[in-house]
Design a protein around this motif. Structure first.
Motif, short mmCIF file in Angstrom:
data_model
loop_
_atom_site.label_atom_id
_atom_site.label_comp_id
_atom_site.label_asym_id
_atom_site.label_seq_id
_atom_site.Cartn_x
_atom_site.Cartn_y
_atom_site.Cartn_z
N LEU A 9 27.25 29.95 39.47
CA LEU A 9 28.60 30.03 39.31
C LEU A 9 29.13 31.42 39.01
CD1 LEU A 9 28.97 27.25 36.34
CD2 LEU A 9 29.91 27.41 38.74
N VAL A 10 28.41 32.55 38.34
CA VAL A 10 28.62 33.55 38.26
C VAL A 10 28.64 34.35 39.38
CG1 VAL A 10 27.88 36.01 37.36
CG2 VAL A 10 27.66 33.97 35.98
N ILE A 11 27.58 34.36 40.36
CA ILE A 11 27.66 34.95 41.50
C ILE A 11 29.25 34.24 42.52
CG2 ILE A 11 26.88 34.91 43.99
CD1 ILE A 11 23.94 34.99 42.39
N GLY A 12 29.14 32.82 42.47
CA GLY A 12 30.43 32.54 43.09
C GLY A 12 31.79 32.96 42.63
N PHE A 13 31.93 33.12 41.26
CA PHE A 13 33.03 33.59 40.88
C PHE A 13 33.30 34.99 41.24
CE2 PHE A 13 35.70 35.49 37.48
CZ PHE A 13 36.84 34.68 37.32
N LEU A 19 36.93 38.66 47.33
CA LEU A 19 37.68 38.13 48.57
C LEU A 19 39.34 38.26 48.21
CD1 LEU A 19 35.69 34.97 49.77
CD2 LEU A 19 35.79 37.30 51.00
N VAL A 20 39.52 37.89 47.09
CA VAL A 20 40.97 37.79 46.58
C VAL A 20 41.43 39.54 46.69
CG1 VAL A 20 42.76 37.67 44.71
CG2 VAL A 20 41.06 35.86 45.26
N THR A 21 40.80 40.39 46.28
CA THR A 21 41.04 41.92 46.13
C THR A 21 41.32 42.19 47.63
OG1 THR A 21 39.63 42.04 44.17
CG2 THR A 21 40.25 44.05 45.51
N SER A 26 45.14 43.88 51.92
CA SER A 26 45.48 43.99 53.46
C SER A 26 46.81 43.69 53.46
CB SER A 26 44.45 42.85 54.05
OG SER A 26 43.26 43.37 54.14
N VAL A 27 47.30 42.80 52.82
CA VAL A 27 48.83 42.54 52.50
C VAL A 27 49.61 43.65 52.06
CG1 VAL A 27 50.48 40.94 51.14
CG2 VAL A 27 48.34 40.07 52.12
#
Length: 359
Positions: A9-13, A19-21, A26-27
């Motif tokens: 869970l920690v690694i996935g979060f 990815l969001v950053t 990019s936007v």
């Protein structure tokens, strides 16, 4: 201990946040580039199209001048020397004084010369008395000899004594003339009209024969001296007029007349010496300065000319780009004369009024 599930869970979060950053960066970069491109497009649209720079083929007088540095010198310079020895008893002209020809510069003590002159005058009086008596006796002996009262030998002796007396009078008169001349030379005078540049003796100084006592210069007119090389010497002639400027009066133009042109070049510099006369009637212009002579080396009167900025040279050929009525241009090969002060005389290929592009 942390369970495997918790680790996943920690690694996935953490991966999700990374990815969001990346997506948000990019936007933001996309919108920033879009704004920059929009601003660049607006600035480009606001710019006016650059006008083509053109020049026109015209008729005019052109002249190639060279500026030559020249020396301004006195017309005459003289180191005035004493012709007799003596002590300076009077100074008549100081340095910088204006003098005319024959004006006294210094006076030397002439007491001894005057004594010699007085003694010669006294000897002359005595010699004339002796001559008068000798001539009286000669006349008397001639009368007696005619009556045969005295011999011819006695008459000859009387005539000889009269001749000796005449010779003595002539000698003393010549000596007196020499003393008069020497007395006059105790006054040292200016050899010509000008200025006293330097006085080299003071009141009370003892002066020897041939010792320089003053330097006198003539500054009306002045001598303008400069040098030209073998390509330029043909631009001047005896009697031709030269335009020049002087440092003490830079806003005025002056004219000098060429008086002498050297016929032999200096062996080291390969330059020819040229002299000109500059009138200076009021003696207001200075000597010993440097002037600038404007020398016309080449000229073209009422000639069709093109500015050098519109000409492109390729070896021995010249090209111009002529503007057409429809806005287009054509490249022309033209014949031009040597460049004169930024212009080329047109020999063939162009007409008055043609407009040429400057690239």
């Amino acid at each position: 201990m942390i369970s495997r599930r918790t680790k996943r869970l920690v690694i996935g979060f953490g991966c999700l946040i990374f990815l969001v950053t990346i997506v948000l960066f990019s936007v933001a970069r996309f919108f920033a580039n879009a704004a920059e491109q929009r601003r660049y497009a607006e600035e480009k649209a606001a710019l006016k199209p650059r006008e083509q720079l053109t020049v026109q083929v015209t008729r005019q007088d052109v002249e190639r001048e060279k500026r030559v540095t020249a020396e301004v010198l006195p017309w005459y310079e003289a180191s005035v020397a004493a012709e007799v020895a003596g002590r300076v008893v009077e100074v008549k002209a100081n340095a910088g004084a204006a003098v005319e020809k024959g004006d006294p510069l210094i006076v030397l003590d002439s007491a001894m010369s005057r004594l010699d002159q007085d003694a010669s005058r006294a000897r002359l009086v005595a010699a004339r008395i002796q001559l008068a008596e000798a001539e009286r006796l000669e006349k008397e002996y001639r009368r007696l000899a005619a009556r045969n009262v005295i011999s011819r030998t006695e008459l000859a002796a009387a005539q000889s004594r009269a001749s000796v007396s005449r010779a003595e009078v002539d000698r003393i008169e010549a000596e007196l003339g020499r003393l008069d001349e020497m007395l006059d030379r105790h006054v040292v005078t200016a050899p010509f009209a000008g200025l006293v540049r330097e006085r080299e003796v003071d009141l009370g100084d003892a002066v020897n024969v041939n010792q320089t006592v003053a330097a006198v210069v003539q500054i009306d007119p002045l001598r303008v001296v400069f040098s030209l090389n073998e390509q330029e010497i043909g631009a001047v002639r005896n009697g031709s007029q030269l335009r020049l400027k002087l440092p003490e009066r830079p806003s005025e133009d002056f004219v000098a007349e060429v008086t002498q042109i050297g016929r032999s070049a200096d062996p080291v510099t390969r330059q020819f010496r040229v002299e000109a006369k500059l009138e200076n009637p009021g003696r207001e212009l200075l000597s010993g300065t440097e002037a600038v002579v404007f020398l016309s080396l080449e000229s073209a009167a009422d000639r069709l000319v093109v500015p050098a900025a519109a000409v492109r040279l390729a070896g021995t050929e010249a090209f111009v780009e002529r503007l057409q009525a429809d806005g287009s241009s054509e490249v022309l090969r033209v014949r031009l004369g040597p460049e004169i002060d930024g212009f080329y005389p047109v020999l063939d290929g162009l007409t008055e009024g043609d407009r040429l592009l400057v690239r």
